[in-house]
Each structure stands twice: as structure tokens, then as C-alpha cells.
Write a protein that holds these residues in place. Structure first.
Motif, short mmCIF file in Angstrom:
data_model
loop_
_atom_site.label_atom_id
_atom_site.label_comp_id
_atom_site.label_asym_id
_atom_site.label_seq_id
_atom_site.Cartn_x
_atom_site.Cartn_y
_atom_site.Cartn_z
N PRO A 164 11.07 -1.68 -7.48
CA PRO A 164 9.85 -1.02 -7.06
C PRO A 164 9.44 0.14 -7.97
O PRO A 164 8.26 0.35 -8.23
CB PRO A 164 10.16 -0.51 -5.65
CG PRO A 164 11.28 -1.37 -5.19
CD PRO A 164 12.06 -1.72 -6.41
N SER A 207 11.61 3.35 -1.46
CA SER A 207 11.83 1.93 -1.17
C SER A 207 13.23 1.75 -0.58
O SER A 207 14.16 2.48 -0.90
CB SER A 207 11.69 1.09 -2.44
OG SER A 207 12.62 1.51 -3.42
N LEU A 223 7.88 -5.65 0.16
CA LEU A 223 8.72 -4.49 -0.11
C LEU A 223 8.83 -3.65 1.17
O LEU A 223 7.81 -3.37 1.81
CB LEU A 223 8.10 -3.63 -1.22
CG LEU A 223 8.75 -2.29 -1.50
CD1 LEU A 223 10.18 -2.48 -2.00
CD2 LEU A 223 7.93 -1.51 -2.51
N TRP A 234 9.87 0.02 2.85
CA TRP A 234 10.04 1.40 2.42
C TRP A 234 10.19 2.30 3.64
O TRP A 234 9.82 1.95 4.75
CB TRP A 234 8.90 1.86 1.53
CG TRP A 234 7.58 2.00 2.24
CD1 TRP A 234 7.09 3.12 2.84
CD2 TRP A 234 6.60 0.99 2.44
NE1 TRP A 234 5.86 2.86 3.39
CE2 TRP A 234 5.53 1.56 3.16
CE3 TRP A 234 6.49 -0.35 2.06
CZ2 TRP A 234 4.40 0.84 3.52
CZ3 TRP A 234 5.37 -1.06 2.42
CH2 TRP A 234 4.35 -0.47 3.14
#
Length: 106
Positions: free
Chosen positions: A45, A89, A80, A82
Motif C-alpha cells: 500500500p 494499512s 485493502l 486499513w
């Protein structure tokens, strides 16, 4: 009107400044997906973020001036997780090419 358009893709991030339908500047920064196991395709990320910032800054610098609008396109299917408090992340980005869940999908 000057537009900075950024396209963040699987293998790189491209940034282009256009004005009046003409290209003013163009920049590209590579990103490097990893394959930690069979069928797994992941991205860092931080590398993704840095590529967006770097390509955007390069294009702006080459254009020699401010823009009126910024547009961003990204890998819509990439996932992703987070931390909402810190913004950090929690995992690598799982790229749209990842096939670890293929059996479940089938």
C-alpha cells in the motif's frame, strides 16, 4: 482549464496534465506486485501511495503550473483493509488478479 489525471494501475501509476484537449505533461512510476504464494497477487500500500504522489508531482513539475482539477482512477477491484483511526494499512493490497478465492467463487 488544466486537469491533472492520475491512473493508478497494477504495474504503474500514470499522471497526465491536459489543457484544452492537449497533453501538457506526462509522468509514469512503476509499481511492483508480489506473488507470495500460488495464486496470490499483492501490492504494498505504501508503494501505491508513493507512486501516486510521485507521478502527480512529476507531471505538475513538468507542466510548470497549477491545475484546476484532479481526477483519479484506480484498480476498482483491488482490496485493502486499513485502520480507520490511524489511517495505516492492515494488510497488503489484494490485487484484482489474485485467485486464492477462486474455489469459493466457482
Amino acid at each position: 482549464m488544466r486537469i491533472l489525471s492520475i491512473d493508478q494501475g497494477t504495474s504503474g501509476t500514470k499522471a497526465i496534465v491536459v489543457e484544452g484537449g492537449k497533453t501538457v505533461s506526462l509522468a509514469e512510476v512503476s509499481v511492483h506486485p508480489s506473488h507470495p504464494s500460488p495464486g496470490a497477487v499483492e501490492q504494498d500500500p505504501q508503494e501505491l501511495l508513493e507512486s501516486v504522489i510521485s507521478a502527480g508531482r512529476q507531471a505538475l513539475s513538468s507542466a510548470g503550473g497549477a491545475v484546476d482539477v484532479v481526477a483519479l482512477a484506480n484498480q476498482g477491484e483491488t482490496v485493502l483493509a486499513w485502520d480507520s483511526d490511524s489511517g495505516s494499512s492492515l494488510s497488503p493490497a489484494i490485487v484484482w488478479q489474485d485467485s486464492r478465492a477462486q474455489v469459493i467463487c466457482d
